[in-house]
Write an enzyme that holds these catalytic residues in place. Structure first.
Site, PDB file in Angstrom:
ATOM      1  N   ARG A 175       0.865  -1.237  -0.225  1.00 49.57           N
ATOM      2  CA  ARG A 175      -0.099  -0.066   0.180  1.00 49.57           C
ATOM      3  C   ARG A 175       0.620   1.080  -0.001  1.00 49.57           C
ATOM      4  NH1 ARG A 175      -4.137  -1.697   4.180  1.00 49.57           N
ATOM      5  NH2 ARG A 175      -3.325  -0.070   5.622  1.00 49.57           N
ATOM      6  N   ARG A 179       9.328   6.123  -3.973  1.00 49.00           N
ATOM      7  CA  ARG A 179       9.307   7.021  -5.225  1.00 49.00           C
ATOM      8  C   ARG A 179      10.887   7.390  -5.343  1.00 49.00           C
ATOM      9  NH1 ARG A 179       4.642  10.080  -3.055  1.00 49.00           N
ATOM     10  NH2 ARG A 179       2.800   8.810  -3.694  1.00 49.00           N
ATOM     11  N   ARG A 258      -7.781  -5.174  14.804  1.00 54.59           N
ATOM     12  CA  ARG A 258      -6.919  -4.209  15.434  1.00 54.59           C
ATOM     13  C   ARG A 258      -7.812  -2.967  15.768  1.00 54.59           C
ATOM     14  NH1 ARG A 258      -3.404  -0.921  13.747  1.00 54.59           N
ATOM     15  NH2 ARG A 258      -3.851  -0.831  11.438  1.00 54.59           N
ATOM     16  N   ARG A 289       1.807   7.482  15.860  1.00 54.99           N
ATOM     17  CA  ARG A 289       1.921   8.855  15.377  1.00 54.99           C
ATOM     18  C   ARG A 289       1.319   9.836  15.803  1.00 54.99           C
ATOM     19  NH1 ARG A 289      -1.419   6.812   9.777  1.00 54.99           N
ATOM     20  NH2 ARG A 289      -2.931   5.840  10.939  1.00 54.99           N
ATOM     21  N   GLU A 312      -1.628   8.243  18.813  1.00 56.28           N
ATOM     22  CA  GLU A 312      -2.303   6.956  18.394  1.00 56.28           C
ATOM     23  C   GLU A 312      -1.496   5.764  18.874  1.00 56.28           C
ATOM     24  OE1 GLU A 312      -3.915   7.243  14.393  1.00 56.28           O
ATOM     25  OE2 GLU A 312      -3.505   5.090  14.022  1.00 56.28           O
ATOM     26  N   TYR A 360     -10.816  -3.992   4.863  1.00 56.43           N
ATOM     27  CA  TYR A 360     -10.270  -2.631   5.009  1.00 56.43           C
ATOM     28  C   TYR A 360     -10.821  -1.897   3.900  1.00 56.43           C
ATOM     29  CZ  TYR A 360      -8.149   1.415   5.945  1.00 56.43           C
ATOM     30  OH  TYR A 360      -7.900   2.819   6.190  1.00 56.43           O
ATOM     31  N   ASP A 362     -11.502   2.128   2.428  1.00 54.52           N
ATOM     32  CA  ASP A 362     -11.428   3.326   2.485  1.00 54.52           C
ATOM     33  C   ASP A 362     -12.921   4.190   2.329  1.00 54.52           C
ATOM     34  OD1 ASP A 362      -8.855   4.073   3.181  1.00 54.52           O
ATOM     35  OD2 ASP A 362      -7.983   3.800   1.355  1.00 54.52           O
TER      36      ASP A 362
HETATM   37  P1  FAD Z   1     -18.494   2.392   9.868  1.00 53.64           P
HETATM   38  O1  FAD Z   1     -18.045   3.868   9.623  1.00 53.64           O
HETATM   39  O2  FAD Z   1     -17.678   1.567  10.755  1.00 53.64           O
HETATM   40  O3  FAD Z   1     -20.001   2.393  10.196  1.00 53.64           O
HETATM   41  C1  FAD Z   1     -20.533   1.142  10.588  1.00 53.64           C
HETATM   42  C2  FAD Z   1     -21.768   1.786  11.618  1.00 53.64           C
HETATM   43  O4  FAD Z   1     -22.618   0.710  11.919  1.00 53.64           O
HETATM   44  C3  FAD Z   1     -21.076   2.370  12.878  1.00 53.64           C
HETATM   45  O5  FAD Z   1     -21.684   3.633  13.145  1.00 53.64           O
HETATM   46  C4  FAD Z   1     -21.651   1.131  14.134  1.00 53.64           C
HETATM   47  O6  FAD Z   1     -22.152   1.957  15.159  1.00 53.64           O
HETATM   48  C5  FAD Z   1     -22.803   0.814  13.427  1.00 53.64           C
HETATM   49  N1  FAD Z   1     -23.339  -0.451  14.063  1.00 53.64           N
HETATM   50  C6  FAD Z   1     -22.550  -1.634  14.133  1.00 53.64           C
HETATM   51  N2  FAD Z   1     -23.193  -2.643  14.703  1.00 53.64           N
HETATM   52  C7  FAD Z   1     -24.276  -2.287  14.805  1.00 53.64           C
HETATM   53  C8  FAD Z   1     -25.557  -2.838  15.522  1.00 53.64           C
HETATM   54  N3  FAD Z   1     -25.536  -4.071  16.029  1.00 53.64           N
HETATM   55  N4  FAD Z   1     -26.645  -2.087  15.703  1.00 53.64           N
HETATM   56  C9  FAD Z   1     -26.831  -0.671  15.301  1.00 53.64           C
HETATM   57  N5  FAD Z   1     -25.667  -0.256  14.517  1.00 53.64           N
HETATM   58  C10 FAD Z   1     -24.490  -0.816  14.552  1.00 53.64           C
HETATM   59  N6  FAD Z   1     -10.941   6.006   5.170  1.00 53.64           N
HETATM   60  C11 FAD Z   1     -10.505   6.925   4.228  1.00 53.64           C
HETATM   61  O7  FAD Z   1     -11.099   7.129   2.952  1.00 53.64           O
HETATM   62  N7  FAD Z   1      -9.136   7.727   4.716  1.00 53.64           N
HETATM   63  C12 FAD Z   1      -8.725   7.949   5.975  1.00 53.64           C
HETATM   64  O8  FAD Z   1      -7.942   8.308   6.106  1.00 53.64           O
HETATM   65  C13 FAD Z   1      -9.307   6.671   6.803  1.00 53.64           C
HETATM   66  N8  FAD Z   1      -8.755   6.554   7.952  1.00 53.64           N
HETATM   67  C14 FAD Z   1      -9.387   5.771   8.715  1.00 53.64           C
HETATM   68  C15 FAD Z   1      -8.805   5.624  10.163  1.00 53.64           C
HETATM   69  C16 FAD Z   1      -9.359   4.681  11.043  1.00 53.64           C
HETATM   70  C17 FAD Z   1      -8.699   4.696  12.436  1.00 53.64           C
HETATM   71  C18 FAD Z   1     -10.355   4.024  10.542  1.00 53.64           C
HETATM   72  C19 FAD Z   1     -11.015   2.840  11.618  1.00 53.64           C
HETATM   73  C20 FAD Z   1     -10.821   3.958   9.614  1.00 53.64           C
HETATM   74  C21 FAD Z   1     -10.291   4.733   8.636  1.00 53.64           C
HETATM   75  N9  FAD Z   1     -10.901   4.997   7.069  1.00 53.64           N
HETATM   76  C22 FAD Z   1     -10.431   6.031   6.400  1.00 53.64           C
HETATM   77  C23 FAD Z   1     -11.936   3.978   6.680  1.00 53.64           C
HETATM   78  C24 FAD Z   1     -13.503   4.727   6.951  1.00 53.64           C
HETATM   79  O9  FAD Z   1     -13.720   4.940   8.106  1.00 53.64           O
HETATM   80  C25 FAD Z   1     -14.387   3.746   6.474  1.00 53.64           C
HETATM   81  O10 FAD Z   1     -14.240   3.565   5.053  1.00 53.64           O
HETATM   82  C26 FAD Z   1     -15.631   3.920   6.614  1.00 53.64           C
HETATM   83  O11 FAD Z   1     -15.890   4.321   7.945  1.00 53.64           O
HETATM   84  C27 FAD Z   1     -16.776   2.948   6.075  1.00 53.64           C
HETATM   85  O12 FAD Z   1     -17.983   3.182   6.514  1.00 53.64           O
HETATM   86  P2  FAD Z   1     -19.055   1.962   6.985  1.00 53.64           P
HETATM   87  O13 FAD Z   1     -20.195   2.319   6.849  1.00 53.64           O
HETATM   88  O14 FAD Z   1     -18.606   0.722   6.166  1.00 53.64           O
HETATM   89  O15 FAD Z   1     -18.524   1.509   8.480  1.00 53.64           O
HETATM   90  N1  UDP Z   2       4.287   1.708   7.381  1.00 53.62           N
HETATM   91  C1  UDP Z   2       5.379   1.887   8.162  1.00 53.62           C
HETATM   92  N2  UDP Z   2       5.852   3.217   8.262  1.00 53.62           N
HETATM   93  C2  UDP Z   2       5.355   4.208   8.332  1.00 53.62           C
HETATM   94  C3  UDP Z   2       3.964   4.142   7.598  1.00 53.62           C
HETATM   95  C4  UDP Z   2       3.373   3.072   7.108  1.00 53.62           C
HETATM   96  O1  UDP Z   2       5.892   0.962   8.228  1.00 53.62           O
HETATM   97  O2  UDP Z   2       5.939   5.175   8.662  1.00 53.62           O
HETATM   98  C5  UDP Z   2       3.472   0.482   7.019  1.00 53.62           C
HETATM   99  C6  UDP Z   2       2.589  -0.088   7.966  1.00 53.62           C
HETATM  100  O3  UDP Z   2       3.107  -1.496   8.040  1.00 53.62           O
HETATM  101  C7  UDP Z   2       1.329   0.190   7.697  1.00 53.62           C
HETATM  102  C8  UDP Z   2       1.463   0.287   6.058  1.00 53.62           C
HETATM  103  O4  UDP Z   2       2.646   0.803   5.759  1.00 53.62           O
HETATM  104  O5  UDP Z   2       0.252  -0.542   8.035  1.00 53.62           O
HETATM  105  C9  UDP Z   2       0.496   1.073   5.425  1.00 53.62           C
HETATM  106  O6  UDP Z   2       0.424   2.390   5.916  1.00 53.62           O
HETATM  107  P1  UDP Z   2      -0.967   3.456   5.715  1.00 53.62           P
HETATM  108  O7  UDP Z   2      -0.285   4.517   6.158  1.00 53.62           O
HETATM  109  O8  UDP Z   2      -1.403   3.222   4.337  1.00 53.62           O
HETATM  110  O9  UDP Z   2      -1.721   2.608   7.031  1.00 53.62           O
HETATM  111  P2  UDP Z   2      -3.013   2.928   7.745  1.00 53.62           P
HETATM  112  O10 UDP Z   2      -2.499   4.108   8.706  1.00 53.62           O
HETATM  113  O11 UDP Z   2      -3.946   3.323   6.624  1.00 53.62           O
HETATM  114  O12 UDP Z   2      -3.081   1.598   8.326  1.00 53.62           O
END
Ligand code: FAD
Ligand code: UDP
Length: 395
Positions: A175, A179, A258, A289, A312, A360, A362
């Site tokens: 991922r 570069r 996780r 981070r 985090e 996973y 986005d």
């Molecule tokens: P979710 O957003 O998880 O929504 C699911 C919902 O279902 C939740 O609100 C939960 O409360 C509800 N639910 C679960 N079980 C029940 C139940 N039994 N009854 C009622 N409600 C329930 N994406 C990016 O594009 N860029 C990013 O930088 C990025 N960073 C992220 C960082 C983190 C730490 C995480 C965890 C995700 C990140 N994502 C990012 C991914 C992004 O959050 C997801 O793509 C998006 O949330 C997906 O939406 P979803 O609807 O599938 O799930």
């Molecule tokens: N990673 C790393 N060092 C960094 C950034 C990322 O080793 O400084 C690795 C790590 O294994 C991570 C993966 O690259 O799970 C993908 O990074 P990304 O930022 O996409 O991870 P996310 O935060 O979305 O899990």
């Protein structure tokens, strides 16, 4: 309201399905979420003292190359011109990430051009040349050589996944680009930006429709609730975006996830680190981070008296923790196949989103996959009577 469709989960997946069904088909949609707010993990709110927008479940950066998704999301929000860049702090020195010519030249105290840098890395990766690495450790060494791997990847990955990189699949590291130019943009996508007036304003606009009724603090598995599983199944079609193992009572075992712990701090200073995200790849620092939220919106007139940072920490999720990232071990994949079979047998229930498919995703992927489910399954069912059958939890 008597619902035509029940959507469990108000994250981007659930809200996209709900919005389309309400707006285009005129259906009455009930959206349930067990949390006190809509938006799933993309939810954000303004920190009380400073007014700085904080992403409650970890920093969310929007990026996509999918034109259909880009057109769709722009109906609900405009985006800023934010471009994501990350720096990493190794042994008291700050380097640009992902690894690029700037990182390489700073690390080796050199002034290589692209061809010389490639040659250097080729030599350093020589120990694994010609092999087909099966784990993240070997893949990392093959990509960038051992010195850069050990400085920036090995311990960061170990901390993030709480697993020795030798036991992780090689594809996680793919991922992250390497570069041989000075380009240090984090994402390669055509479109990138942050919602101008915040994630919550965007999310609220998606749900703001006379045919959509949102029920917060409502768990689908609450047996007493009028929109809970017992009352709804077999009566009204359901789109379920909660954890798939939970839906089936963990019958095939728990899938492993996780989670992250976010430690927020308000500091009495205008600027703590000068950039939105600083990674900490060294073994002796417990967090992965630090995010500093003011830097996601340089266009806003935030206070100069204080700033909000979030450290985090990553760990395995236990029951009761928020499941964030699928770990996806071989054992998990076997369980997932069994859950997919069960899902195929559930009549009039579709499984979607990150938790419902154990993938996973986005944000742009969750929205894209919800638009596809709507077009291929929900619309044909309601407008043409096609049976509503899940293809398993892998829509
Ligand atoms: P979710 O957003 O998880 O929504 C699911 C919902 O279902 C939740 O609100 C939960 O409360 C509800 N639910 C679960 N079980 C029940 C139940 N039994 N009854 C009622 N409600 C329930 N994406 C990016 O594009 N860029 C990013 O930088 C990025 N960073 C992220 C960082 C983190 C730490 C995480 C965890 C995700 C990140 N994502 C990012 C991914 C992004 O959050 C997801 O793509 C998006 O949330 C997906 O939406 P979803 O609807 O599938 O799930
Ligand atoms: N990673 C790393 N060092 C960094 C950034 C990322 O080793 O400084 C690795 C790590 O294994 C991570 C993966 O690259 O799970 C993908 O990074 P990304 O930022 O996409 O991870 P996310 O935060 O979305 O899990």
């Amino acid at each position: 309201m008597k619902a035509d469709l029940v959507v469990v989960g108000s994250g981007f997946f659930g809200l996209t399905v709900a919005e389309r069904a309400a707006e285009e088909l005129g259906l009455k949609v009930a959206v349930l979420d067990r949390r006190h707010h809509i938006g799933g993990n993309a939810y954000s709110e303004n920190e009380e003292k400073t007014g700085i927008e904080v992403h409650r479940y970890g920093a969310h950066l929007f990026h996509t190359s999918n034109e259909r998704v880009w057109e769709y999301v722009n109906r609900f929000t405009a985006f800023t011109s934010y471009v994501h860049r990350v720096y990493t702090r190794h042994q008291g020195e700050v380097f640009p990430m992902p690894i690029n010519l700037g990182t390489i030249n700073q690390f080796f105290r050199s002034a290589y051009g692209p061809a010389e840098a490639r040659e250097l890395i080729r030599e350093q990766a020589g120990e694994l040349a010609g092999t087909d690495p099966q784990n993240l450790n070997d893949k990392g060494i093959q990509l960038i050589g051992r010195p850069l791997y050990e400085a920036f990847i090995k311990y960061y990955t170990g901390k993030q996944w709480q697993t020795d990189p030798k036991d992780l699949p090689a594809d996680i590291i793919s991922r992250l680009p390497v570069r041989y130019t000075y380009d240090n943009r984090y994402f390669n996508d055509t479109h990138e930006g942050l919602p101008v007036d915040g994630y919550t304003a965007w999310i609220e606009r998606m749900a703001d429709h006379p045919n959509i009724e949102v029920h917060l603090n409502t768990d689908f598995f609450d047996e007493q609730h009028e929109l809970g599983r017992n009352a709804v199944l077999g009566q009204v079609p359901v789109v379920y975006t909660g954890p798939v193992d939970r839906y089936f009572g963990y019958a095939e075992g728990d899938l492993s996830w996780r989670t992250i712990d976010l430690e927020e701090e308000v500091l009495d200073m205008e600027d703590f680190q000068g950039t939105p995200v600083m990674n900490y790849p060294d073994e002796d620092v417990p967090f992965t981070r630090i995010h500093e939220f003011r830097h996601f919106h340089p266009e806003r007139a935030y206070t100069k008296d204080a700033t909000v940072i979030m450290r985090e920490y990553s760990r395995f999720a236990e029951k009761g923790d928020e499941p964030y990232y699928p770990i996806n071990t071989a054992d998990d994949r076997a369980k997932l196949l069994a859950y997919r079979d069960l899902a195929r047998g559930e009549k009039s229930v579709l499984f979607g989103g990150r938790l419902g498919t154990y993938k996973y995703l986005d944000m742009h992927m969750a929205i894209g996959s919800a638009l596809t489910m709507y077009e291929n399954k929900i619309k044909p069912h309601f407008s043409g009577g096609q049976p509503l059958v899940s293809g398993g939890v892998d829509e």
